[in-house]
Every structure is written in structure tokens, then in C-alpha cells.
Design a protein around this motif. Structure first.
Motif, PDB file in Angstrom:
ATOM      1  N   ALA A 197       2.038   6.381  -7.182  1.00 20.00           N
ATOM      2  CA  ALA A 197       1.055   7.347  -7.680  1.00 20.00           C
ATOM      3  C   ALA A 197       1.573   8.777  -7.518  1.00 20.00           C
ATOM      4  N   TYR A 198       2.195   9.057  -6.381  1.00 16.66           N
ATOM      5  CA  TYR A 198       2.735  10.394  -6.131  1.00 16.66           C
ATOM      6  C   TYR A 198       3.832  10.734  -7.150  1.00 16.66           C
TER       7      TYR A 198
ATOM      8  N   GLY B 244       0.820  -1.212   0.000  1.00 12.91           N
ATOM      9  CA  GLY B 244       0.000   0.000   0.000  1.00 12.91           C
ATOM     10  C   GLY B 244       0.849   1.256   0.000  1.00 12.91           C
ATOM     11  N   TYR B 245       1.896   1.284   0.837  1.00 13.37           N
ATOM     12  CA  TYR B 245       2.810   2.427   0.852  1.00 13.37           C
ATOM     13  C   TYR B 245       3.473   2.609  -0.518  1.00 13.37           C
TER      14      TYR B 245
ATOM     15  N   GLU C   7       2.398   1.638  -3.449  1.00 11.08           N
ATOM     16  CA  GLU C   7       1.422   2.101  -4.443  1.00 11.08           C
ATOM     17  C   GLU C   7       1.164   3.604  -4.301  1.00 11.08           C
ATOM     18  N   HIS C   8       1.075   4.069  -3.069  1.00  7.75           N
ATOM     19  CA  HIS C   8       0.885   5.506  -2.850  1.00  7.75           C
ATOM     20  C   HIS C   8       2.089   6.300  -3.361  1.00  7.75           C
ATOM     21  N   LYS C   9       3.280   5.797  -3.088  1.00 10.05           N
ATOM     22  CA  LYS C   9       4.485   6.486  -3.549  1.00 10.05           C
ATOM     23  C   LYS C   9       4.548   6.470  -5.080  1.00 10.05           C
TER      24      LYS C   9
END
Length: 103
Positions: free
Chosen positions: A36-37, A29-30, A32-34
């Protein structure tokens, strides 16, 4: 954001170490967020590739392991300091008498 599922075994092969089953969804999850960012900031399509997300996931596993190691080390040091403090308090605290000839 991901089109393919990242498998825990892919990341474990890079790390040459097992990842706890309960930890993997968190680090993924971390990552994937990174991912996307980074994509929002750069618009670089390479960032969206499968291998990139695998590497980001590996990075987060390493970061969490390092953080845990550091926290454990700090806790051990704190415990040593507490133990040392207790020993100091139990030591003899009498003030030595200094005679005039010793001065």
C-alpha cells in the motif's frame, strides 16, 4: 488492498522452506502495508498485482529469519563473553614478585 488471497504455499515454494502457521499472517500484514505504501508513493499499478505481494511476503519472511539468526548469534556471543569473564575471575590473581636481578 489485495483482491486475491495469498496462500502460504505460494511463498513457501519461493522460499523452498516452510513458514510457521502463526508467522504467516504477521508477514503477510507487513507485506500488505508495504504494498500500500509503495502504491501510494508510485501509483504504479504493477505494485497491486498478486505476484508482487507474494514477493513482498517472501521478502519479509527472509528479513525476519535473518533478524532471528543475527539475534541468536549475538546472544551466543554474549554468553561466550560471560563465560570467559567468569573463567578470568576464577584464575589465579597473585601478583608475581619481580626481583632486582630480573629488572
Amino acid at each position: 488492498m489485495r483482491t486475491e488471497t495469498i496462500k502460504k504455499q505460494e511463498v513457501e515454494e519461493l522460499l523452498k522452506h516452510r513458514i510457521a502457521d502463526e508467522q504467516f499472517p504477521e508477514v503477510l500484514g507487513y507485506a500488505e502495508h508495504k504494498q500500500a505504501y509503495i502504491y501510494r508513493q508510485t501509483k504504479n499499478p504493477v505494485v497491486l498485482q498478486h505476484w508482487y505481494l507474494v514477493k513482498l511476503t517472501e521478502e519479509y519472511v527472509r528479513n525476519i529469519a535473518f533478524s532471528k539468526f543475527t539475534m541468536d548469534l549475538c546472544e551466543a556471543l554474549r554468553n561466550m563473553e560471560k563465560e570467559h569473564s567468569v573463567k578470568d575471575q576464577s584464575a589465579q590473581t597473585d601478583t608475581p614478585i619481580v626481583t632486582g636481578s630480573a629488572l
